[in-house]
Design a protein around this motif. Structure first.
Motif, PDB file in Angstrom:
ATOM      1  N   ASP A   1      54.471  37.768  75.115  1.00 49.55           N
ATOM      2  CA  ASP A   1      54.363  37.556  73.813  1.00 49.55           C
ATOM      3  C   ASP A   1      52.935  38.010  73.302  1.00 49.55           C
ATOM      4  O   ASP A   1      52.378  38.988  73.569  1.00 49.55           O
ATOM      5  CB  ASP A   1      54.819  36.226  73.384  1.00 49.55           C
ATOM      6  CG  ASP A   1      56.370  35.844  73.501  1.00 49.55           C
ATOM      7  OD1 ASP A   1      56.937  37.088  73.183  1.00 49.55           O
ATOM      8  OD2 ASP A   1      56.856  34.972  73.330  1.00 49.55           O
TER       9      ASP A   1
ATOM     10  N   CYS B   1      58.981  39.517  77.046  1.00 52.06           N
ATOM     11  CA  CYS B   1      59.611  38.225  76.881  1.00 52.06           C
ATOM     12  C   CYS B   1      60.906  38.247  77.637  1.00 52.06           C
ATOM     13  O   CYS B   1      61.254  39.163  78.230  1.00 52.06           O
ATOM     14  CB  CYS B   1      59.899  38.149  75.237  1.00 52.06           C
ATOM     15  SG  CYS B   1      61.071  39.014  74.668  1.00 52.06           S
TER      16      CYS B   1
ATOM     17  N   ASP C   1      56.468  33.990  79.101  1.00 55.85           N
ATOM     18  CA  ASP C   1      56.280  35.307  78.203  1.00 55.85           C
ATOM     19  C   ASP C   1      55.062  35.804  78.143  1.00 55.85           C
ATOM     20  O   ASP C   1      54.320  34.846  77.851  1.00 55.85           O
ATOM     21  CB  ASP C   1      57.164  35.142  77.052  1.00 55.85           C
ATOM     22  CG  ASP C   1      58.763  34.668  77.100  1.00 55.85           C
ATOM     23  OD1 ASP C   1      59.293  35.118  78.275  1.00 55.85           O
ATOM     24  OD2 ASP C   1      59.542  34.343  76.175  1.00 55.85           O
TER      25      ASP C   1
END
Length: 209
Positions: free
Chosen positions: A97, A122, A95
């Motif tokens: 993020d 994500c 991910d």
């Protein structure tokens, strides 16, 4: 008067008999090692996809290593090297993020010959694409969750992944994901996900039109 020659009781082996005794041909498999940078959801999805696709040409080993992207890449390289040729391809599922080592992770992956499936922001973006197109920027799971909730009677839950919910739609997700970013640039483009490449590697074939 010449005496007739008595035929031998032994039979000459036929061509078919000699062929039948050849050892069977063993079909080779593409052996994949996948290291996930998060827990549970990614693993359960990938296991579900492998079981559903029934692609005997692929074997799959999944490892969870919830760390930063560059640490996941390093760990994947370590596991692969320790296995001494056991795997044909090594993947990291990551991910974006709020991580700041994305370019470092990509550079390390290229240097170590590791494939990366980034999802930006994500993994839930990949799940959402099973049901609908999505091109609106989102910077966290919290921002994506309301869109996923629309496709679940009781709302989306990160735990308790049931792949059967996604099974009929994963090739549609491949088609949608391919349109969001050039392959390999997913860590730069929001929203985007490179999960479509790994899905095809596990499930086999190209997506239907």
């Amino acid at each position: 008067m010449a005496r007739a020659t008595k035929p031998s009781g032994r039979k000459r082996p036929s061509f078919e008999t000699s062929l039948s005794r050849r050892p069977g041909h063993r079909e080779s498999r593409q052996r994949l090692l996948v290291v996930c940078g998060a827990k549970v959801t990614e693993r359960d999805y990938l296991q579900g996809l492998k079981s559903s696709a029934r692609n005997s040409a692929v074997s799959l080993k999944i490892v969870e290593h919830p760390r930063s992207p560059s640490q996941v890449v390093d760990h994947a390289a370590l596991l692969r090297d320790q296995a001494r040729g056991e795997y044909d391809e090594t993947w990291c599922v990551l991910d974006v993020d709020q991580f700041v080592d994305l370019e470092e992770a990509m550079a390390g992956a290229r240097r170590k010959n590791i494939e990366v499936a980034f999802s930006n922001p994500c993994f839930e973006l990949w799940l959402l694409l099973h049901f609908a197109e999505h091109s609106r920027q989102a910077h966290s799971y919290r921002e994506l969750a309301p869109y996923l909730d629309q496709h679940f009677a009781a709302g989306y839950e990160k735990t308790g992944m049931k792949f059967a919910r996604y099974e009929p739609h994963w090739r549609s997700a491949v088609n949608r994901a391919r349109e969001l970013a050039p392959s390999g640039d997913e860590h730069k483009v929001n929203p985007s996900t490179g999960m479509w490449r790994l899905a095809l590697a596990i499930g086999g074939g190209e997506p239907r039109a």
